[in-house]
Design a protein around this motif. Structure first.
Motif, PDB file in Angstrom:
ATOM      1  N   LEU A   1       0.856  -1.182   0.000  1.00 31.63           N
ATOM      2  CA  LEU A   1       0.000   0.000   0.000  1.00 31.63           C
ATOM      3  C   LEU A   1       0.891   1.230   0.000  1.00 31.63           C
ATOM      4  N   VAL A   2       0.742   2.058  -1.027  1.00 30.08           N
ATOM      5  CA  VAL A   2       1.496   3.308  -1.113  1.00 30.08           C
ATOM      6  C   VAL A   2       0.525   4.467  -0.938  1.00 30.08           C
ATOM      7  N   ASN A   3       0.675   5.216   0.128  1.00 26.78           N
ATOM      8  CA  ASN A   3      -0.126   6.408   0.372  1.00 26.78           C
ATOM      9  C   ASN A   3       0.622   7.622  -0.162  1.00 26.78           C
ATOM     10  N   ASP A   4       0.244   8.053  -1.365  1.00 24.77           N
ATOM     11  CA  ASP A   4       0.926   9.182  -1.995  1.00 24.77           C
ATOM     12  C   ASP A   4      -0.040  10.343  -2.278  1.00 24.77           C
ATOM     13  N   VAL A   5      -1.240  10.292  -1.736  1.00 23.10           N
ATOM     14  CA  VAL A   5      -2.216  11.343  -2.025  1.00 23.10           C
ATOM     15  C   VAL A   5      -1.715  12.678  -1.471  1.00 23.10           C
ATOM     16  N   TRP A   6      -1.789  13.711  -2.313  1.00 20.94           N
ATOM     17  CA  TRP A   6      -1.418  15.052  -1.892  1.00 20.94           C
ATOM     18  C   TRP A   6      -2.287  16.050  -2.645  1.00 20.94           C
ATOM     19  N   GLY A   7      -1.792  16.657  -3.704  1.00 17.39           N
ATOM     20  CA  GLY A   7      -2.607  17.576  -4.489  1.00 17.39           C
ATOM     21  C   GLY A   7      -2.898  18.886  -3.798  1.00 17.39           C
ATOM     22  N   GLY A   8      -1.996  19.331  -2.906  1.00 18.34           N
ATOM     23  CA  GLY A   8      -2.253  20.576  -2.184  1.00 18.34           C
ATOM     24  C   GLY A   8      -1.304  21.708  -2.488  1.00 18.34           C
ATOM     25  N   ASN A   9      -0.475  21.577  -3.517  1.00 20.54           N
ATOM     26  CA  ASN A   9       0.499  22.639  -3.799  1.00 20.54           C
ATOM     27  C   ASN A   9      -0.168  23.976  -4.105  1.00 20.54           C
ATOM     28  N   HIS A  10      -1.344  23.928  -4.722  1.00 16.33           N
ATOM     29  CA  HIS A  10      -2.032  25.173  -5.070  1.00 16.33           C
ATOM     30  C   HIS A  10      -2.544  25.919  -3.834  1.00 16.33           C
ATOM     31  N   LEU A  11      -2.504  25.275  -2.671  1.00 18.90           N
ATOM     32  CA  LEU A  11      -2.973  25.886  -1.433  1.00 18.90           C
ATOM     33  C   LEU A  11      -1.854  26.516  -0.621  1.00 18.90           C
ATOM     34  N   LEU A  12      -0.624  26.355  -1.076  1.00 18.69           N
ATOM     35  CA  LEU A  12       0.522  26.783  -0.280  1.00 18.69           C
ATOM     36  C   LEU A  12       0.700  28.290  -0.271  1.00 18.69           C
ATOM     37  N   ASP A  13       0.907  28.822   0.923  1.00 17.58           N
ATOM     38  CA  ASP A  13       1.277  30.221   1.108  1.00 17.58           C
ATOM     39  C   ASP A  13       2.564  30.224   1.938  1.00 17.58           C
TER      40      ASP A  13
END
Length: 310
Positions: free
Chosen positions: A106-118
């Motif tokens: 099982l590889v947990n690689d979910v992210w997708g939050g770069n657009h939220l970074l400040d």
């Protein structure tokens, strides 16, 4: 005669959660190349786009790349999944159980939050909903997926959980320039430790892994570069000279998954340079970048030469 087993994961089943692009895509491909059947999940398909708004990478394309690497049609199986939805994750795991009756990696690689970074923004100046969304995407997804998938993974001894994050326990002692990002990227490290404690009693292993300065599709676009022209970005960001392809970490994780002594890493966090050194691997250009080693040397007050870390 060469007796090297090029498909040490043949017969194994892997789930790469968050395999649309970047490290997740490469991890799926390398696990497939090593012989595993790989379920690849994400929110971006050929008919639907996630909040990231990128249309150029899809989970179907990832599955096709797995097939090509494995030389077998059906080695990669794309299943659209929002890992914040427990019902969707249960349906995914039930399907794996129904078809294969096992889950080995099982590889947990979910992210997708770069657009939220400040970056360089104080916690109280960050919009709360943006911050909480980042934590949901990068940590709650991992918790939901592990909770649902681990009963299948522990059915057989030898199961491996890989938490993909940014940094390791040794490198993340410094402030990560954003309160929510810092928490989001440190929690998977702790998850690997805690899950490692719980899994070892049933013959399982959990580790956290991190790439260095990864040349993902998104990062190359950010710099206005391609894989063929990536060196042109060094003038803008000196550490870019130590950047690596997504395949670099993926090669290390595939070797780890095939290692009969993988349990020696249980509960730890490893970076791509450490994995490459341990398993005698290189990036696609034959180099062995070690960005985290370089940054740690800088932190210690040294003046490291880039050439010594690539």
């Amino acid at each position: 005669m060469n007796t090297t087993n090029t498909t040490p994961l043949r017969g194994k089943v892997a789930l790469v959660a968050g395999a649309t692009r970047g490290a997740g895509r490469a991890l799926a491909v390398e696990l497939g190349r090593a012989g595993a059947t790989v379920y690849v999940t994400g929110r971006t398909t050929r008919t639907r786009v996630s909040e990231m708004g990128r249309t150029t990478e899809t989970i179907e394309e990832t599955a096709e790349l797995v097939d090509a690497a494995a030389g077998t049609e059906g080695a990669g199986i794309a299943v659209p999944t929002d890992h914040l939805g427990p019902a969707q994750v249960r349906a995914l795991v039930d399907r794996i159980d129904r078809v294969h009756g096992r889950l080995d990696v099982l590889v947990n690689d979910v992210w997708g939050g770069n657009h939220l970074l400040d970056f360089d923004t104080r916690m109280w100046d960050v919009d709360l909903e943006r911050g909480l969304r980042m934590i949901d995407l990068g940590t709650r997804t991992h918790i939901i997926t592990s909770s649902v998938a681990l009963p299948l993974l522990v059915r057989r001894p030898g199961g491996l959980v890989v938490e993909v994050t940014d940094g390791t326990a040794r490198s993340n002692q410094d402030y990560r320039e954003n309160f929510y990002y810092d928490l989001t990227k440190n929690l998977p490290i702790r998850m690997a430790y805690v899950l490692g404690e719980e899994l070892k009693a049933v013959g399982g292993t959990a580790v956290a892994v991190t790439p260095g300065f990864i040349r993902s599709e998104e990062m190359l676009d950010h710099f206005g570069l391609t894989e063929a022209t990536w060196r042109d970005g060094i003038d803008k960001q000196p550490h870019w000279a130590l950047s690596e392809t997504p395949q670099y970490l993926a090669r290390g994780v595939a070797a780890l998954a095939a290692d009969p002594e993988a349990a020696r890493w249980n509960g730890t966090s490893l970076d791509s340079g450490q994995l490459a050194q341990e398993y005698d691997l290189t990036d696609t250009d034959g180099s062995r970048p070690d960005m985290w080693g370089y940054l740690l040397a800088e932190r210690a007050g040294e003046s490291p030469a880039v050439s010594d870390y690539r």
